[in-house]
Design a protein around this motif. Sequence first.
Motif, PDB file in Angstrom:
ATOM      1  N   VAL A  73       0.764  -1.290  -0.132  1.00 53.34           N
ATOM      2  CA  VAL A  73      -0.470  -0.151  -0.105  1.00 53.34           C
ATOM      3  C   VAL A  73       0.686   1.534   0.254  1.00 53.34           C
ATOM      4  O   VAL A  73       1.501   1.238   0.687  1.00 53.34           O
ATOM      5  CB  VAL A  73      -1.046   0.250   1.097  1.00 53.34           C
ATOM      6  N   LEU A  74      -0.238   2.354  -0.728  1.00 56.47           N
ATOM      7  CA  LEU A  74       1.409   3.717  -0.611  1.00 56.47           C
ATOM      8  C   LEU A  74       0.574   4.148  -0.033  1.00 56.47           C
ATOM      9  O   LEU A  74      -1.092   4.873  -1.019  1.00 56.47           O
ATOM     10  CB  LEU A  74       0.904   3.217  -2.753  1.00 56.47           C
ATOM     11  N   PHE A  75       0.059   4.918   0.569  1.00 57.14           N
ATOM     12  CA  PHE A  75      -0.232   5.892   1.419  1.00 57.14           C
ATOM     13  C   PHE A  75      -0.044   6.998   1.219  1.00 57.14           C
ATOM     14  O   PHE A  75       1.521   7.338   0.832  1.00 57.14           O
ATOM     15  CB  PHE A  75      -0.041   5.694   2.744  1.00 57.14           C
ATOM     16  N   TRP A 134       2.139  17.178  -1.339  1.00 58.56           N
ATOM     17  CA  TRP A 134       1.857  16.564  -1.543  1.00 58.56           C
ATOM     18  C   TRP A 134       2.880  15.331  -1.205  1.00 58.56           C
ATOM     19  O   TRP A 134       4.088  15.641  -1.495  1.00 58.56           O
ATOM     20  CB  TRP A 134       1.221  15.744  -2.720  1.00 58.56           C
ATOM     21  N   ALA A 135       2.897  14.315  -0.596  1.00 62.88           N
ATOM     22  CA  ALA A 135       3.559  12.934  -0.397  1.00 62.88           C
ATOM     23  C   ALA A 135       3.142  11.692  -0.116  1.00 62.88           C
ATOM     24  O   ALA A 135       1.378  11.904  -0.132  1.00 62.88           O
ATOM     25  CB  ALA A 135       4.358  13.368   0.331  1.00 62.88           C
ATOM     26  N   GLY A 136       4.014  10.885  -0.701  1.00 66.38           N
ATOM     27  CA  GLY A 136       3.318   9.114   0.123  1.00 66.38           C
ATOM     28  C   GLY A 136       4.095   8.284   0.499  1.00 66.38           C
ATOM     29  O   GLY A 136       5.367   8.674   0.150  1.00 66.38           O
ATOM     30  N   ILE A 137       4.032   7.845   1.445  1.00 60.81           N
ATOM     31  CA  ILE A 137       4.770   6.491   1.533  1.00 60.81           C
ATOM     32  C   ILE A 137       4.476   4.997   2.142  1.00 60.81           C
ATOM     33  O   ILE A 137       3.149   4.673   1.615  1.00 60.81           O
ATOM     34  CB  ILE A 137       5.007   7.516   3.057  1.00 60.81           C
ATOM     35  N   ASN A 138       5.301   4.344   1.824  1.00 58.55           N
ATOM     36  CA  ASN A 138       5.458   3.243   2.255  1.00 58.55           C
ATOM     37  C   ASN A 138       5.972   2.613   3.722  1.00 58.55           C
ATOM     38  O   ASN A 138       6.817   3.135   4.010  1.00 58.55           O
ATOM     39  CB  ASN A 138       5.084   2.158   0.991  1.00 58.55           C
ATOM     40  N   SER A 139       5.842   0.881   3.101  1.00 53.30           N
ATOM     41  CA  SER A 139       6.698   0.719   5.116  1.00 53.30           C
ATOM     42  C   SER A 139       8.321   0.725   4.022  1.00 53.30           C
ATOM     43  O   SER A 139       9.152   0.286   5.111  1.00 53.30           O
ATOM     44  CB  SER A 139       6.137  -0.899   4.710  1.00 53.30           C
ATOM     45  N   PHE A 166      -3.316   1.568  -3.986  1.00 54.02           N
ATOM     46  CA  PHE A 166      -2.700   3.527  -3.757  1.00 54.02           C
ATOM     47  C   PHE A 166      -3.854   4.099  -2.964  1.00 54.02           C
ATOM     48  O   PHE A 166      -5.262   3.492  -3.142  1.00 54.02           O
ATOM     49  CB  PHE A 166      -3.060   4.583  -4.862  1.00 54.02           C
ATOM     50  N   MET A 167      -3.833   4.632  -1.530  1.00 56.86           N
ATOM     51  CA  MET A 167      -4.351   5.093  -0.797  1.00 56.86           C
ATOM     52  C   MET A 167      -4.614   6.066  -0.547  1.00 56.86           C
ATOM     53  O   MET A 167      -3.493   7.464  -0.406  1.00 56.86           O
ATOM     54  CB  MET A 167      -3.655   4.342   0.960  1.00 56.86           C
ATOM     55  N   LEU A 207      -7.978   1.920  -3.146  1.00 62.72           N
ATOM     56  CA  LEU A 207      -8.255   1.764  -1.457  1.00 62.72           C
ATOM     57  C   LEU A 207      -9.220   1.667  -0.772  1.00 62.72           C
ATOM     58  O   LEU A 207      -9.093   3.395  -1.079  1.00 62.72           O
ATOM     59  CB  LEU A 207      -6.903   1.278  -0.125  1.00 62.72           C
ATOM     60  N   ASP A 208     -10.647   1.152  -1.290  1.00 65.68           N
ATOM     61  CA  ASP A 208     -11.598   2.078  -0.369  1.00 65.68           C
ATOM     62  C   ASP A 208     -11.456   2.633   1.162  1.00 65.68           C
ATOM     63  O   ASP A 208     -10.891   1.720   2.205  1.00 65.68           O
ATOM     64  CB  ASP A 208     -12.379   0.676  -0.452  1.00 65.68           C
TER      65      ASP A 208
END
Length: 278
Positions: A146-148, A192-197, A238-239, A263-264
Amino acid sequence: MVDKVIKASKIIALLEEGCSQCFVAQRLNVSRSTVQRTWQRYQETGSVKRRPGSGRKTCTEPRDDRFLVSQALRNRKSSYVDLKNTLEEVRNVQISLWTVRRRLLAANIHSHRPARGPKLLRGHRVARLSFARNCVSWTHEDWDRVLFSDEARISLHGEDRRRRVLRRRGERFAEACFEEITPYGGGSVMFWAGINSMDRTELVFIENGTLTGHRYITEVLIPYAQPALTALGETSIFMDDNARAHRSGGVDAYMLEVGIRRLDWPARSPDLNPIEHV
């Protein structure tokens, strides 16, 4: 008071079993002097209860203290003044605000600012519960896909009014004690930014106005989100939240066209997004 008597009884019981004072202090997590005083008092009086003090008597009885605690727990937003007035009205006992504070501290009740969160209606709670049930069986490997993402708007000249100045009487409007403000915070900027584990995207600066659906595609999804999702593999998810720009028809059509799985996400759930804590 009852807890102290119980602990003193445990001290006496362990000492009578032959345990050393040092061992008893470590076992019950008290100081060695406490163990020594308790044992000495028991040898002199034959009781674990505290000797009657010669100081000023308390202005409340145990029933009054229990009443204060129960009122504080029933209405967590009560002030010390409210509790003081309620005690005086119901039990005809007059005490100071400091006494109210001490009685609550003795019951391990402290005054704090309330935790804050979004206002949730029944529909929001149902959606959050459904989301939790659908994802409760996910493993670490599932969440690694998942990419938050999220945006943050920052005021350029915002003031939270927590800063203070040191001044003397009559210096309220002195230049050294005066702080100028800018209407509407002087404007704001959005990022804006995105993160994953395992990784993160670049920090994207959204310039010149608000974020629309078209700008979301051309300035965020194509150059940053899509490469990050490609790096996570074909099963990436994608979240993004339910902001108007994210849920426009053009954005939905683009994601369907390029095959981005979304992701819902339940409405009003920023606390569930780990990027909020980053």
